[in-house]
Design a protein around this motif. Sequence first.
Motif, PDB file in Angstrom:
ATOM      1  N   MET A 176      17.601  14.353  82.351  1.00 44.91           N
ATOM      2  CA  MET A 176      17.563  13.370  81.279  1.00 44.91           C
ATOM      3  C   MET A 176      18.488  12.189  81.572  1.00 44.91           C
ATOM      4  O   MET A 176      18.104  11.017  81.404  1.00 44.91           O
ATOM      5  N   ALA A 177      19.710  12.464  82.028  1.00 46.85           N
ATOM      6  CA  ALA A 177      20.666  11.389  82.302  1.00 46.85           C
ATOM      7  C   ALA A 177      20.152  10.460  83.400  1.00 46.85           C
ATOM      8  O   ALA A 177      20.229   9.229  83.270  1.00 46.85           O
ATOM      9  N   GLU A 178      19.644  11.037  84.476  1.00 46.13           N
ATOM     10  CA  GLU A 178      19.147  10.208  85.573  1.00 46.13           C
ATOM     11  C   GLU A 178      18.024   9.293  85.111  1.00 46.13           C
ATOM     12  O   GLU A 178      17.983   8.103  85.466  1.00 46.13           O
ATOM     13  N   GLN A 179      17.103   9.834  84.313  1.00 48.12           N
ATOM     14  CA  GLN A 179      15.974   9.027  83.886  1.00 48.12           C
ATOM     15  C   GLN A 179      16.408   7.954  82.894  1.00 48.12           C
ATOM     16  O   GLN A 179      15.917   6.808  82.944  1.00 48.12           O
ATOM     17  N   LEU A 180      17.312   8.281  81.973  1.00 48.67           N
ATOM     18  CA  LEU A 180      17.822   7.282  81.037  1.00 48.67           C
ATOM     19  C   LEU A 180      18.490   6.131  81.782  1.00 48.67           C
ATOM     20  O   LEU A 180      18.254   4.952  81.480  1.00 48.67           O
ATOM     21  N   LEU A 181      19.319   6.459  82.749  1.00 49.49           N
ATOM     22  CA  LEU A 181      19.999   5.417  83.515  1.00 49.49           C
ATOM     23  C   LEU A 181      19.009   4.615  84.351  1.00 49.49           C
ATOM     24  O   LEU A 181      19.164   3.403  84.521  1.00 49.49           O
ATOM     25  N   LYS A 182      17.976   5.270  84.855  1.00 51.92           N
ATOM     26  CA  LYS A 182      16.971   4.591  85.668  1.00 51.92           C
ATOM     27  C   LYS A 182      16.198   3.558  84.856  1.00 51.92           C
ATOM     28  O   LYS A 182      15.862   2.481  85.371  1.00 51.92           O
ATOM     29  N   ILE A 183      15.937   3.855  83.573  1.00 53.98           N
ATOM     30  CA  ILE A 183      15.170   2.912  82.742  1.00 53.98           C
ATOM     31  C   ILE A 183      16.062   1.896  82.041  1.00 53.98           C
ATOM     32  O   ILE A 183      15.580   1.098  81.231  1.00 53.98           O
ATOM     33  N   GLY A 184      17.363   1.909  82.355  1.00 53.94           N
ATOM     34  CA  GLY A 184      18.245   0.875  81.853  1.00 53.94           C
ATOM     35  C   GLY A 184      18.945   1.168  80.550  1.00 53.94           C
ATOM     36  O   GLY A 184      19.392   0.238  79.861  1.00 53.94           O
ATOM     37  N   TYR A 185      19.087   2.433  80.183  1.00 50.79           N
ATOM     38  CA  TYR A 185      19.816   2.787  78.965  1.00 50.79           C
ATOM     39  C   TYR A 185      21.284   2.405  79.149  1.00 50.79           C
ATOM     40  O   TYR A 185      21.919   2.780  80.137  1.00 50.79           O
ATOM     41  N   ASP A 208      29.082  13.353  89.905  1.00 48.01           N
ATOM     42  CA  ASP A 208      30.164  12.405  90.174  1.00 48.01           C
ATOM     43  C   ASP A 208      29.624  11.078  90.700  1.00 48.01           C
ATOM     44  O   ASP A 208      30.153  10.008  90.383  1.00 48.01           O
ATOM     45  N   SER A 209      28.572  11.143  91.510  1.00 46.18           N
ATOM     46  CA  SER A 209      27.960   9.915  92.018  1.00 46.18           C
ATOM     47  C   SER A 209      27.347   9.098  90.893  1.00 46.18           C
ATOM     48  O   SER A 209      27.446   7.861  90.873  1.00 46.18           O
ATOM     49  N   LEU A 210      26.710   9.780  89.945  1.00 43.21           N
ATOM     50  CA  LEU A 210      26.148   9.073  88.788  1.00 43.21           C
ATOM     51  C   LEU A 210      27.249   8.395  87.975  1.00 43.21           C
ATOM     52  O   LEU A 210      27.104   7.238  87.549  1.00 43.21           O
ATOM     53  N   ALA A 211      28.340   9.120  87.747  1.00 42.89           N
ATOM     54  CA  ALA A 211      29.450   8.567  86.966  1.00 42.89           C
ATOM     55  C   ALA A 211      30.076   7.366  87.677  1.00 42.89           C
ATOM     56  O   ALA A 211      30.497   6.399  87.032  1.00 42.89           O
ATOM     57  N   LYS A 212      30.132   7.425  88.989  1.00 42.22           N
ATOM     58  CA  LYS A 212      30.701   6.317  89.755  1.00 42.22           C
ATOM     59  C   LYS A 212      29.797   5.092  89.728  1.00 42.22           C
ATOM     60  O   LYS A 212      30.272   3.951  89.697  1.00 42.22           O
ATOM     61  N   ALA A 213      28.490   5.345  89.717  1.00 40.61           N
ATOM     62  CA  ALA A 213      27.523   4.241  89.775  1.00 40.61           C
ATOM     63  C   ALA A 213      27.230   3.626  88.411  1.00 40.61           C
ATOM     64  O   ALA A 213      26.763   2.482  88.334  1.00 40.61           O
ATOM     65  N   HIS A 214      27.489   4.372  87.325  1.00 43.35           N
ATOM     66  CA  HIS A 214      27.138   3.891  85.983  1.00 43.35           C
ATOM     67  C   HIS A 214      28.334   4.038  85.052  1.00 43.35           C
ATOM     68  O   HIS A 214      28.761   5.152  84.728  1.00 43.35           O
TER      69      HIS A 214
END
Length: 299
Positions: A176-185, A208-214
């Motif tokens: 869910m987190a990856e897709q939300l971030l991918k669509i610009g949430y 950790d990579s997601l947190a660093k990138a977003h």
Amino acid sequence: MLRRIISNRAFAPLATLSGGAFAATQTSFARSAETAEEMKPDSWVPLRLISREELTSGERPTHLFTFELSSKQGDLPVASCLLTRAPVGEKKENGENKMVMRPYTPVSAPDAKQLDLAIKVYPDGKLTQHFASLKPGDTLDFKGPIVKLDVADAAKKKAGIGMVAGGTGITPMLQMAEQLLKIGYTSPINLIYCNVSPSDIMLKDKLDSLAKAHANFSVYYMVDAIPKGTSWSGGVGYVTKDILSSNMPKANSDCMVLVCGPPPMMNAISGNKVSPKEQGPLSGLLKDMGYTESQVFKF
């Protein structure tokens, strides 16, 4: 790093091949994908295991299993799970083993051409032990996808999304987190992730990579106890109201809190689901903090 493993997963075993052997293997995979059946929500389809990688070790190791998908397979909806089954249950009167069935959430992208499952192997887990016995080329029955929560509904929550996960309950949260971030949430997505020990944490590199990138995505790790001599900066013990208050969005109609984990954790945080299709009444800490059933979703 998990990110590197996933991005290169299908070709790691092929890297040792050369010349014609490499080309032949690629051709074999392509032909197999062309003839493979598409997954369906109403019937079982065998998928072939391509590769497996150990992600964590110890008494409850985690492995990344990569299965081949049909070249005609459409995108998997988010958030959704797949059912798997294997004849590893008790003996029936006819001598055959009963089927054991479990749901799993993919950690591969919805449009990926292969299917990744991160599986924690438990000593007494009948199906996870079966997973551990699988070798590349073996097949496993799948059914799905089964949609749990439409990402579009979650994306409407502008006050933010909270997530509380325990153990393998991280997989739908990651999806869910990856897709939300991918669509610009752009609203906050705050995750509390609980495990027995630091070595049990699944998919940490990817989180950790997601947190660093977003900047709007954060992870607060919690464990039951810290082994002697282990460096740790997260939380220790049980999730409390104070921890939830520090990480979850304030209870209001424009937020959502997602919960997934073992029954004792679910019972303490939100109450357990009544059945796979029924959320059941809200209870536990989230109810005490003023959240309503419409603001909480249990995977």
